[in-house]
Motif scaffolding. Sequence first.
Motif, PDB file in Angstrom:
ATOM      1  N   ALA A  40      26.667  70.426  33.911  1.00 26.67           N
ATOM      2  CA  ALA A  40      25.628  71.394  33.531  1.00 26.67           C
ATOM      3  C   ALA A  40      24.465  70.701  32.831  1.00 26.67           C
ATOM      4  N   ARG A  41      24.791  69.735  31.957  1.00 26.18           N
ATOM      5  CA  ARG A  41      23.730  69.020  31.245  1.00 26.18           C
ATOM      6  C   ARG A  41      22.907  68.181  32.219  1.00 26.18           C
ATOM      7  N   GLU A  56      18.162  67.269  24.848  1.00 21.17           N
ATOM      8  CA  GLU A  56      19.296  67.178  25.771  1.00 21.17           C
ATOM      9  C   GLU A  56      19.877  65.769  25.839  1.00 21.17           C
ATOM     10  N   THR A  57      19.035  64.767  25.668  1.00 24.70           N
ATOM     11  CA  THR A  57      19.526  63.390  25.804  1.00 24.70           C
ATOM     12  C   THR A  57      19.888  62.758  24.482  1.00 24.70           C
ATOM     13  N   GLY A  58      19.220  63.138  23.394  1.00 19.90           N
ATOM     14  CA  GLY A  58      19.524  62.535  22.102  1.00 19.90           C
ATOM     15  C   GLY A  58      18.817  61.206  21.926  1.00 19.90           C
ATOM     16  N   GLU A  59      18.951  60.701  20.699  1.00 19.83           N
ATOM     17  CA  GLU A  59      18.333  59.427  20.381  1.00 19.83           C
ATOM     18  C   GLU A  59      19.130  58.275  21.002  1.00 19.83           C
ATOM     19  N   LEU A  60      18.522  57.116  20.969  1.00 16.27           N
ATOM     20  CA  LEU A  60      19.186  55.953  21.566  1.00 16.27           C
ATOM     21  C   LEU A  60      20.478  55.603  20.854  1.00 16.27           C
ATOM     22  N   TYR A  61      20.519  55.820  19.530  1.00 14.88           N
ATOM     23  CA  TYR A  61      21.705  55.447  18.757  1.00 14.88           C
ATOM     24  C   TYR A  61      22.740  56.564  18.704  1.00 14.88           C
ATOM     25  N   ALA A  62      22.485  57.718  19.334  1.00 17.82           N
ATOM     26  CA  ALA A  62      23.430  58.841  19.286  1.00 17.82           C
ATOM     27  C   ALA A  62      24.621  58.554  20.195  1.00 17.82           C
ATOM     28  N   ASN A  63      25.801  59.016  19.749  1.00 17.88           N
ATOM     29  CA  ASN A  63      27.044  58.790  20.501  1.00 17.88           C
ATOM     30  C   ASN A  63      27.315  59.978  21.420  1.00 17.88           C
ATOM     31  N   TYR A  64      26.434  60.179  22.374  1.00 15.64           N
ATOM     32  CA  TYR A  64      26.599  61.276  23.323  1.00 15.64           C
ATOM     33  C   TYR A  64      27.089  60.720  24.656  1.00 15.64           C
ATOM     34  N   PRO A  65      27.765  61.563  25.432  1.00 16.12           N
ATOM     35  CA  PRO A  65      28.182  61.097  26.770  1.00 16.12           C
ATOM     36  C   PRO A  65      27.042  61.164  27.772  1.00 16.12           C
ATOM     37  N   GLN A  74      38.291  68.317  32.242  1.00 16.56           N
ATOM     38  CA  GLN A  74      37.571  69.240  33.113  1.00 16.56           C
ATOM     39  C   GLN A  74      36.415  69.913  32.372  1.00 16.56           C
ATOM     40  N   ARG A  75      36.675  70.292  31.095  1.00 16.15           N
ATOM     41  CA  ARG A  75      35.612  70.912  30.311  1.00 16.15           C
ATOM     42  C   ARG A  75      34.453  69.947  30.094  1.00 16.15           C
ATOM     43  N   LEU A  76      34.790  68.698  29.767  1.00 16.52           N
ATOM     44  CA  LEU A  76      33.737  67.713  29.564  1.00 16.52           C
ATOM     45  C   LEU A  76      32.960  67.452  30.851  1.00 16.52           C
ATOM     46  N   ASN A  77      33.691  67.401  31.966  1.00 15.25           N
ATOM     47  CA  ASN A  77      33.007  67.191  33.240  1.00 15.25           C
ATOM     48  C   ASN A  77      32.079  68.364  33.559  1.00 15.25           C
ATOM     49  N   THR A  78      32.579  69.590  33.259  1.00 22.33           N
ATOM     50  CA  THR A  78      31.739  70.762  33.511  1.00 22.33           C
ATOM     51  C   THR A  78      30.487  70.741  32.642  1.00 22.33           C
ATOM     52  N   GLU A  79      30.670  70.430  31.352  1.00 24.77           N
ATOM     53  CA  GLU A  79      29.512  70.352  30.462  1.00 24.77           C
ATOM     54  C   GLU A  79      28.556  69.248  30.891  1.00 24.77           C
TER      55      GLU A  79
END
Length: 724
Positions: A527-528, A590-599, A519-524
């Motif tokens: 928001a993002r 907010e998006t990060g680089e192409l190689y970043a491991n972001y959701p 739920q926290r990840l979904n909320t973040e």
Amino acid sequence: MFCRLAALVAAIVLAGPACSTGVLAADTSTVTFVEASPVSAGGDAVTAVGLRSRAESRPDAAAIVVLVDTSASQAGAYRTESLEAVKAVLGAARPGDVISIAAIDVACNRLTPSFHRADDAAIAKSIETLQARTPLGSTDFVDGLLAASQWLADRPEPQFVVYIGDGTGIEGVDPDEFAACITRLADARIAVSSVGVGPQVNWPLLAATAAGTGGLFAQTSAGNDAAKTIAAAHVHAISWPGSATCSMPGGKQTRFLPARLPPLRSDRDSVILADGNAGGGALDVTIASGPDAGASMKLSLPACDPSDANAFLAELSRNARPTKGVFLPLLGREGLTVAQDIIRREAAQLAILSKQAESTGAHDSAVRLAEASLRRDPDNVEAAVVRQTALRQAEPLAEELPPGSPPAVADIAPLDEAGTELAEMAAMRQVNAQALERDVAVRIRDARRILATDPDGARDLLKDAREVVARSTDLDAAARDRLTAQIEMRIREANVRSREKVECELAEERKAAIGRERQRLNTELDAREAKLKQLVNRYNALVEEGIRLGYSQSERYPKIVQGEAVTGYEEPSTAFLEAERVVGDEILRETGELYANYPIPMPARELGRTASLVAKIREYDAENYRTRRDRERGFMDQLHLVDVAAIPFPDDPPIIYPTAANWKRLSDRRSKYKPAAYDPLSPVEKRINEALETQTGPGFSFEMNSLKDVKAAIEGQYGIPVVF
């Protein structure tokens, strides 16, 4: 101990072959035997009547529920016997029979989704599930039968239940719940048969269930084929009686047990116990359903002479009256023989106790115990001898006293006290032992009820019960060991359930934590995404503004406006610059680089990388466009000026200069600007400069003076301000 055995006999009769001592009373049913007990000391006589249906046909198809006990007692070899019994029931099924299999312990779990033929894949899968099931817990026998009745409620075929197991443990069943269960099964026309498998089979309960519902009972042992016998014969035509009355020879109606006439079969007797000597009377029966449905019969009971061998019937009936005979498993003549043997053994134990009382001098207690033994077995010679001996020992005391005089207390009190004390002690110990067993049974039943929700509380309750059993002095060694074994088995089950509950709670907590984190990840993420959407909208607005204004504005190059040269009359738009260096950088963060491991999805990260580049390219393109446009415009303007310079300038009219008066007037007008233009120093500044150029002289010396004094001296001497 003898009272407990007598109560046990009230629920002990096994199925057996019918005898031919009765007479045919109707075309649909028959009376197989009538036997009466002698009149007891209390004036009671009891008649045993055997009934049997004449309809021998079997239904073409049947709906069968097989309840397999999977409690803790069904382990090892007993599990193998249970599975063999299930296979025997399936092997005896006919093509038209449909079967459903369920496992019963603390709850009843159905292993097949519905009813299937014996050779269906669903039945084979349920057998595999049954083999893999771990035996745990105790058996809730009543709830299992009620669940089976619900599954059979919508079946059009004749309905049968086969139970395979050892019944309930020492906690037993509640009489009211059991009576309501038997009534419901009988009303629904569901016959229950049982195969006894286990270390301690509660066969009285299983036989009573079979008697009340028109089923069969058999107990497995080494080398017998009990399961095959039940499997082959449990599906049978059953006549379900409605109302029934029993009358004595004079026409007076009498009471019989069980209070509801049991179902009638043609392959075994159904036995009732009628008060009084009903021989020569009649039994009026109305058949509610079955092969004989609608028949109203009056079965004549042949006359019979009371026999001392049937004295046990009075004791059997007296013990069954509190529960209206619901626990009487009267399944034939052989069952009566078993009851007779047990009650006679009870009479033999009473005779031994009477002999011990006589040897201690308690003659009155010896007489009472001997009479209780003879009431159960008039042929017990040892009890008769003890009774006569005790009476003779008491007679001399009575002959020594004068007629009509009160007995000498000093002479007979010791005997009475000894007899009374022995009897009271024996009775009290027996009562206390029975009360303790009932209390332990209640505690075990209460622990079983809360086992699923509070296993720790159930374990504490069972440990308290174990302490009570260990401290009791009223229980004999066998009873104490039996109760302790039952309690220990329940404690082990509570330990297993406690561990399972802890594991379930940990699993639930892990699941809840995972849910909260998700739920926290979904909320973040939401928001993002919302912020990224706002940035993209802002970026698009800036780019649109740059396209709309940036290409149309001029650069800051010299330009002629109304005949005067100006340098850029309008600031160029900074929309592209803001889109590149403000919004574009925020999108990239907010998006990060192409190689970043972001959701963050890959298109969003690609947007963050290219947004600034696109805005910068647009800015350069707009600037180049403006420069190129202004260069082209200036080039054309310059060529225009070349063309204009090529225009001849004639001296007619000639150049006319202003007059001297006009020049003087203009000079006077500019005179106010002369000091600022030619003498930039003010008078004060001039005075300060002159003072600074002046020689101070030898008197200009300050020693041991403050700065304030120096400041005041300079200002006073030179007339100029001094500021530190």
